[in-house]
Design a protein around this motif. Structure first.
Motif, PDB file in Angstrom:
ATOM      1  N   ALA A  90      16.443  40.870  37.265  1.00  0.00           N
ATOM      2  CA  ALA A  90      17.203  39.880  37.988  1.00  0.00           C
ATOM      3  C   ALA A  90      16.968  39.747  39.563  1.00  0.00           C
ATOM      4  N   THR A  91      16.645  38.547  39.980  1.00  0.00           N
ATOM      5  CA  THR A  91      16.472  38.478  41.274  1.00  0.00           C
ATOM      6  C   THR A  91      17.478  37.827  42.371  1.00  0.00           C
ATOM      7  N   ASP A  92      18.516  37.487  41.811  1.00  0.00           N
ATOM      8  CA  ASP A  92      19.646  37.116  42.642  1.00  0.00           C
ATOM      9  C   ASP A  92      20.981  37.357  42.282  1.00  0.00           C
ATOM     10  N   ALA A  93      22.040  37.064  42.762  1.00  0.00           N
ATOM     11  CA  ALA A  93      23.507  37.402  42.427  1.00  0.00           C
ATOM     12  C   ALA A  93      24.059  37.108  41.147  1.00  0.00           C
ATOM     13  N   ALA A  94      23.425  35.960  40.854  1.00  0.00           N
ATOM     14  CA  ALA A  94      23.843  35.308  39.310  1.00  0.00           C
ATOM     15  C   ALA A  94      23.432  36.010  38.260  1.00  0.00           C
ATOM     16  N   GLY A  95      22.287  36.801  38.277  1.00  0.00           N
ATOM     17  CA  GLY A  95      21.739  37.871  37.503  1.00  0.00           C
ATOM     18  C   GLY A  95      22.080  39.340  37.413  1.00  0.00           C
ATOM     19  N   LEU A  96      22.452  39.546  38.749  1.00  0.00           N
ATOM     20  CA  LEU A  96      23.088  40.945  38.912  1.00  0.00           C
ATOM     21  C   LEU A  96      24.338  41.283  38.548  1.00  0.00           C
ATOM     22  N   MET A  97      25.285  40.023  38.809  1.00  0.00           N
ATOM     23  CA  MET A  97      26.695  40.336  38.810  1.00  0.00           C
ATOM     24  C   MET A  97      27.213  40.708  37.533  1.00  0.00           C
ATOM     25  N   THR A  98      28.456  41.530  37.753  1.00  0.00           N
ATOM     26  CA  THR A  98      29.160  41.633  36.557  1.00  0.00           C
ATOM     27  C   THR A  98      30.387  40.662  36.472  1.00  0.00           C
ATOM     28  N   SER A  99      30.694  40.005  35.539  1.00  0.00           N
ATOM     29  CA  SER A  99      31.649  38.997  35.153  1.00  0.00           C
ATOM     30  C   SER A  99      32.251  38.842  33.921  1.00  0.00           C
ATOM     31  N   PRO A 100      33.635  38.265  34.014  1.00  0.00           N
ATOM     32  CA  PRO A 100      34.230  37.892  34.825  1.00  0.00           C
ATOM     33  C   PRO A 100      34.842  38.823  36.180  1.00  0.00           C
ATOM     34  N   ALA A 101      35.006  38.221  37.324  1.00  0.00           N
ATOM     35  CA  ALA A 101      35.628  39.267  38.267  1.00  0.00           C
ATOM     36  C   ALA A 101      37.088  39.477  38.014  1.00  0.00           C
ATOM     37  N   VAL A 102      37.460  40.728  38.188  1.00  0.00           N
ATOM     38  CA  VAL A 102      38.885  41.088  38.095  1.00  0.00           C
ATOM     39  C   VAL A 102      39.584  40.825  39.205  1.00  0.00           C
ATOM     40  N   CYS A 103      40.777  39.854  39.494  1.00  0.00           N
ATOM     41  CA  CYS A 103      41.410  39.507  40.428  1.00  0.00           C
ATOM     42  C   CYS A 103      42.964  39.705  40.452  1.00  0.00           C
ATOM     43  N   ALA A 104      43.669  39.747  41.534  1.00  0.00           N
ATOM     44  CA  ALA A 104      44.930  40.042  41.822  1.00  0.00           C
ATOM     45  C   ALA A 104      45.536  38.849  42.419  1.00  0.00           C
ATOM     46  N   ARG A 105      46.723  38.729  42.704  1.00  0.00           N
ATOM     47  CA  ARG A 105      47.511  37.883  43.236  1.00  0.00           C
ATOM     48  C   ARG A 105      48.136  38.416  44.444  1.00  0.00           C
ATOM     49  N   GLU A 106      48.489  37.936  45.683  1.00  0.00           N
ATOM     50  CA  GLU A 106      48.768  38.422  46.844  1.00  0.00           C
ATOM     51  C   GLU A 106      50.240  39.023  46.740  1.00  0.00           C
ATOM     52  N   ASP A 107      51.079  38.377  45.896  1.00  0.00           N
ATOM     53  CA  ASP A 107      52.363  38.634  45.600  1.00  0.00           C
ATOM     54  C   ASP A 107      52.463  39.941  44.678  1.00  0.00           C
ATOM     55  N   TRP A 108      51.332  40.303  44.099  1.00  0.00           N
ATOM     56  CA  TRP A 108      51.560  41.417  43.063  1.00  0.00           C
ATOM     57  C   TRP A 108      52.015  42.671  43.831  1.00  0.00           C
ATOM     58  N   SER A 109      52.680  43.368  43.168  1.00  0.00           N
ATOM     59  CA  SER A 109      53.236  44.763  43.848  1.00  0.00           C
ATOM     60  C   SER A 109      52.019  45.906  43.762  1.00  0.00           C
ATOM     61  N   VAL A 110      51.964  46.741  44.382  1.00  0.00           N
ATOM     62  CA  VAL A 110      51.160  47.911  44.488  1.00  0.00           C
ATOM     63  C   VAL A 110      50.893  48.679  42.970  1.00  0.00           C
ATOM     64  N   VAL A 111      52.137  48.617  42.384  1.00  0.00           N
ATOM     65  CA  VAL A 111      52.294  49.050  40.948  1.00  0.00           C
ATOM     66  C   VAL A 111      51.300  48.379  40.052  1.00  0.00           C
ATOM     67  N   GLU A 112      51.577  46.967  40.154  1.00  0.00           N
ATOM     68  CA  GLU A 112      50.877  46.041  39.196  1.00  0.00           C
ATOM     69  C   GLU A 112      49.319  46.218  39.576  1.00  0.00           C
ATOM     70  N   ALA A 113      48.791  46.299  40.774  1.00  0.00           N
ATOM     71  CA  ALA A 113      47.525  46.381  41.384  1.00  0.00           C
ATOM     72  C   ALA A 113      46.951  47.632  40.571  1.00  0.00           C
ATOM     73  N   ALA A 114      47.744  48.674  40.923  1.00  0.00           N
ATOM     74  CA  ALA A 114      47.137  49.839  40.435  1.00  0.00           C
ATOM     75  C   ALA A 114      47.130  50.165  39.049  1.00  0.00           C
ATOM     76  N   ARG A 115      47.912  49.451  38.114  1.00  0.00           N
ATOM     77  CA  ARG A 115      47.631  49.242  36.605  1.00  0.00           C
ATOM     78  C   ARG A 115      46.456  48.673  36.186  1.00  0.00           C
ATOM     79  N   VAL A 116      46.143  47.507  36.680  1.00  0.00           N
ATOM     80  CA  VAL A 116      44.995  46.817  36.482  1.00  0.00           C
ATOM     81  C   VAL A 116      43.892  47.587  36.884  1.00  0.00           C
ATOM     82  N   MET A 117      43.838  48.254  38.121  1.00  0.00           N
ATOM     83  CA  MET A 117      42.507  48.985  38.326  1.00  0.00           C
ATOM     84  C   MET A 117      42.126  50.246  37.418  1.00  0.00           C
TER      85      MET A 117
END
Length: 221
Positions: A82-109
């Protein structure tokens, strides 16, 4: 419990790239900003993947797979070429919402085995990033703040216990409870509620012995 939210801990300054960003530019960004990964976004700033140092290292390892390696570290010929981000990236991206609690975020991680979460708004546009080290900041809470929350939120509001019935001491996040509970409340239930308070490291309940609770018992001996 009123857990801290992702919005309270995340960083809003996020270095990002698009799918066409060249390999060497990504490498420069990681070094310049002293980061280990960078999100890849589309034209509307929505995360589509993440490029990490590990993804870039496939270029050094080469395209030949190693059957003896662990599955998580095996060489990826596609990423090695790969020569660019599209070829290098791991997808899909794992995302969180800003209103998640730290507990929810830690569990997903933990579930995904990742070190950071991209934070998106209601339109799934990138607004920040939260890392493991960010979440660990809850353990920097002052002991007095932890004690106040246990007394006011756990004992009084959640359990209906009078503050005078249970003594609460907190030292470096270690909570020691002592007293006598009402018959409807069990020690395991109380300890579990206290563990759910942000910043608590450990909880111990020490029942008051009858001889300690009754001054007349001392006079009769």
């Amino acid at each position: 419990m009123n857990h801290l939210k992702v919005r309270d801990l995340m960083s809003g300054a996020v270095v990002r790239v698009q799918g066409g960003t060249p390999f060497k530019e990504i490498a420069h960004l990681l070094q310049e900003y002293d980061i280990t990964a960078v999100p890849v976004v589309d034209d509307e700033d929505r995360p589509v993947g993440v490029v990490s140092e590990a993804d870039l290292l496939h270029k050094i390892w080469g395209g030949q797979d190693d059957d003896a390696a662990e599955p998580s570290v095996r060489r990826r010929p596609d990423k090695a070429l790969a020569t660019d981000a599209a070829g290098l990236m791991t997808s899909p991206a794992v995302c969180a919402r800003e209103d998640w609690s730290v507990v929810e975020a830690a569990r997903v991680m933990a579930r995904h085995g990742i070190k950071r979460l991209l934070v998106v708004d209601d339109e799934r546009r990138l607004i920040g990033v939260v890392s493991r080290s960010d979440l660990l900041r809850v353990f920097l809470r002052k002991d007095q703040a932890i004690r106040t929350e246990i007394v006011e939120e756990v004992l009084v509001r959640a359990l209906g216990q009078a503050p005078s019935e249970v003594q609460v001491d907190v030292t470096h996040g270690h909570v020691v409870l002592s007293g006598r509970l009402s018959s409807r409340l069990t020690i395991p239930a109380l300890e579990e509620l206290c563990r759910n308070v942000d910043g608590v490291v450990a909880v111990e309940f020490r029942p008051v012995r009858e001889v300690d609770a009754d001054p007349a018992a001392h006079l009769s001996t």
